[in-house]
Design a protein around this motif. Structure first.
Motif, PDB file in Angstrom:
ATOM      1  N   VAL A   1      38.197  46.051   6.148  1.00 25.81           N
ATOM      2  CA  VAL A   1      39.478  46.576   6.640  1.00 25.81           C
ATOM      3  C   VAL A   1      39.289  47.120   8.055  1.00 25.81           C
ATOM      4  O   VAL A   1      40.174  46.982   8.900  1.00 25.81           O
ATOM      5  N   ALA A   2      38.147  47.706   8.314  1.00 19.46           N
ATOM      6  CA  ALA A   2      37.732  48.114   9.666  1.00 19.46           C
ATOM      7  C   ALA A   2      38.801  48.896  10.423  1.00 19.46           C
ATOM      8  O   ALA A   2      39.080  48.620  11.581  1.00 19.46           O
ATOM      9  N   GLY A   3      39.428  49.857   9.726  1.00 18.53           N
ATOM     10  CA  GLY A   3      40.400  50.712  10.389  1.00 18.53           C
ATOM     11  C   GLY A   3      41.786  50.117  10.549  1.00 18.53           C
ATOM     12  O   GLY A   3      42.681  50.769  11.083  1.00 18.53           O
ATOM     13  N   ARG A   4      41.996  48.887  10.078  1.00 21.00           N
ATOM     14  CA  ARG A   4      43.337  48.292  10.195  1.00 21.00           C
ATOM     15  C   ARG A   4      44.356  49.057   9.362  1.00 21.00           C
ATOM     16  O   ARG A   4      45.540  49.087   9.701  1.00 21.00           O
ATOM     17  N   ARG A   5      43.910  49.657   8.272  1.00 22.13           N
ATOM     18  CA  ARG A   5      44.741  50.509   7.425  1.00 22.13           C
ATOM     19  C   ARG A   5      43.845  51.597   6.848  1.00 22.13           C
ATOM     20  O   ARG A   5      42.649  51.376   6.654  1.00 22.13           O
ATOM     21  N   PRO A   6      44.405  52.753   6.522  1.00 26.43           N
ATOM     22  CA  PRO A   6      43.597  53.778   5.847  1.00 26.43           C
ATOM     23  C   PRO A   6      43.279  53.337   4.421  1.00 26.43           C
ATOM     24  O   PRO A   6      44.050  52.597   3.803  1.00 26.43           O
ATOM     25  N   ILE A   7      42.147  53.797   3.930  1.00 25.00           N
ATOM     26  CA  ILE A   7      41.733  53.497   2.561  1.00 25.00           C
ATOM     27  C   ILE A   7      41.550  54.813   1.821  1.00 25.00           C
ATOM     28  O   ILE A   7      40.936  55.742   2.330  1.00 25.00           O
ATOM     29  N   ALA A   8      42.084  54.859   0.616  1.00 27.80           N
ATOM     30  CA  ALA A   8      41.925  56.034  -0.247  1.00 27.80           C
ATOM     31  C   ALA A   8      41.318  55.573  -1.555  1.00 27.80           C
ATOM     32  O   ALA A   8      41.577  54.459  -2.011  1.00 27.80           O
ATOM     33  N   HIS A   9      40.485  56.425  -2.148  1.00 29.54           N
ATOM     34  CA  HIS A   9      40.009  56.116  -3.485  1.00 29.54           C
ATOM     35  C   HIS A   9      39.723  57.391  -4.249  1.00 29.54           C
ATOM     36  O   HIS A   9      39.490  58.447  -3.672  1.00 29.54           O
ATOM     37  N   ALA A  10      39.793  57.246  -5.570  1.00 34.48           N
ATOM     38  CA  ALA A  10      39.564  58.392  -6.444  1.00 34.48           C
ATOM     39  C   ALA A  10      38.102  58.785  -6.387  1.00 34.48           C
ATOM     40  O   ALA A  10      37.231  57.938  -6.288  1.00 34.48           O
TER      41      ALA A  10
ATOM     42  N   LEU B   1      31.444  47.831  -3.319  1.00 27.89           N
ATOM     43  CA  LEU B   1      32.884  47.639  -3.178  1.00 27.89           C
ATOM     44  C   LEU B   1      33.448  48.544  -2.082  1.00 27.89           C
ATOM     45  O   LEU B   1      34.202  48.091  -1.218  1.00 27.89           O
ATOM     46  N   VAL B   2      33.059  49.808  -2.086  1.00 28.00           N
ATOM     47  CA  VAL B   2      33.530  50.745  -1.051  1.00 28.00           C
ATOM     48  C   VAL B   2      33.058  50.278   0.324  1.00 28.00           C
ATOM     49  O   VAL B   2      33.839  50.226   1.281  1.00 28.00           O
TER      50      VAL B   2
ATOM     51  N   GLU C   1      38.972  49.550 -13.156  1.00 24.68           N
ATOM     52  CA  GLU C   1      37.675  49.026 -13.538  1.00 24.68           C
ATOM     53  C   GLU C   1      36.506  49.837 -12.974  1.00 24.68           C
ATOM     54  O   GLU C   1      35.358  49.540 -13.279  1.00 24.68           O
ATOM     55  N   GLN C   2      36.777  50.879 -12.204  1.00 26.67           N
ATOM     56  CA  GLN C   2      35.678  51.664 -11.639  1.00 26.67           C
ATOM     57  C   GLN C   2      34.741  52.190 -12.715  1.00 26.67           C
ATOM     58  O   GLN C   2      33.560  52.395 -12.481  1.00 26.67           O
ATOM     59  N   PHE C   3      35.249  52.409 -13.918  1.00 28.59           N
ATOM     60  CA  PHE C   3      34.426  52.953 -14.987  1.00 28.59           C
ATOM     61  C   PHE C   3      33.508  51.901 -15.601  1.00 28.59           C
ATOM     62  O   PHE C   3      32.615  52.234 -16.362  1.00 28.59           O
ATOM     63  N   LEU C   4      33.758  50.646 -15.300  1.00 29.16           N
ATOM     64  CA  LEU C   4      32.919  49.564 -15.813  1.00 29.16           C
ATOM     65  C   LEU C   4      31.843  49.151 -14.815  1.00 29.16           C
ATOM     66  O   LEU C   4      30.935  48.408 -15.170  1.00 29.16           O
ATOM     67  N   LEU C   5      31.956  49.614 -13.587  1.00 27.70           N
ATOM     68  CA  LEU C   5      31.031  49.209 -12.534  1.00 27.70           C
ATOM     69  C   LEU C   5      29.834  50.150 -12.467  1.00 27.70           C
ATOM     70  O   LEU C   5      29.955  51.350 -12.719  1.00 27.70           O
ATOM     71  N   SER C   6      28.712  49.598 -12.064  1.00 23.93           N
ATOM     72  CA  SER C   6      27.536  50.431 -11.828  1.00 23.93           C
ATOM     73  C   SER C   6      27.713  51.171 -10.503  1.00 23.93           C
ATOM     74  O   SER C   6      28.597  50.834  -9.700  1.00 23.93           O
TER      75      SER C   6
ATOM     76  N   ASP D   1      50.942  50.207   3.984  1.00 21.15           N
ATOM     77  CA  ASP D   1      50.583  51.307   4.891  1.00 21.15           C
ATOM     78  C   ASP D   1      49.147  51.781   4.705  1.00 21.15           C
ATOM     79  O   ASP D   1      48.574  52.398   5.588  1.00 21.15           O
ATOM     80  N   GLY D   2      48.576  51.522   3.558  1.00 17.84           N
ATOM     81  CA  GLY D   2      47.209  51.905   3.248  1.00 17.84           C
ATOM     82  C   GLY D   2      46.803  51.223   1.961  1.00 17.84           C
ATOM     83  O   GLY D   2      47.618  50.591   1.292  1.00 17.84           O
ATOM     84  N   ILE D   3      45.537  51.338   1.613  1.00 17.94           N
ATOM     85  CA  ILE D   3      45.013  50.669   0.423  1.00 17.94           C
ATOM     86  C   ILE D   3      44.283  51.694  -0.435  1.00 17.94           C
ATOM     87  O   ILE D   3      43.465  52.461   0.063  1.00 17.94           O
ATOM     88  N   CYS D   4      44.579  51.671  -1.711  1.00 17.54           N
ATOM     89  CA  CYS D   4      43.882  52.521  -2.664  1.00 17.54           C
ATOM     90  C   CYS D   4      42.877  51.648  -3.417  1.00 17.54           C
ATOM     91  O   CYS D   4      43.235  50.579  -3.916  1.00 17.54           O
TER      92      CYS D   4
END
Length: 112
Positions: A74-83, A66-67, A54-59, A44-47
């Motif tokens: 994804v282009a609106g095909r599903r909602p995306i959530a992230h911390a 990545l975002v 691994e977000q803490f290891l990325l610059s 239904d969506g992607i987190c």
């Protein structure tokens, strides 16, 4: 709460794994395949960039790439959530940098 009152974002939002190449670089083509596979399987969506990932290891540049890739692919095909917050000492500036990047995306072309 009736069924019609349940928010759209109340179902399955699995965390997308972040693939890396053998040389520890982001595997952006692999990430595209991951996103397509998740959508093809009916999520239904992607987190992305969830806490404890691994977000803490990325610059900042890698997180932004990545975002950007996730939103554009994804282009609106599903909602995306992230911390937007981090808890580790190495991610001290993560909340502010991600908030600024998200704000620039929202102004330019995306709605969160």
């Amino acid at each position: 709460m009736t069924k019609s009152e349940i928010p759209v974002y109340s179902r399955l939002f699995p965390v997308a794994p972040t693939p890396f190449t053998e040389s520890s670089e982001l595997d952006l083509e692999g990430l595209r395949r991951v996103l397509d596979c998740m959508i093809d399987h009916g999520i239904d969506g992607i987190c992305i960039l969830a806490n404890y990932s691994e977000q803490f290891l990325l610059s900042d540049q890698e997180r932004n790439a990545l975002v950007d890739l996730c939103l554009s692919h994804v282009a609106g095909r599903r909602p995306i959530a992230h911390a937007k917050t981090g808890t580790s000492a190495s991610a001290r500036n993560l909340p502010g940098s991600m908030t600024r990047h998200r704000a620039s995306l929202k102004r330019s072309r995306q709605t969160w």
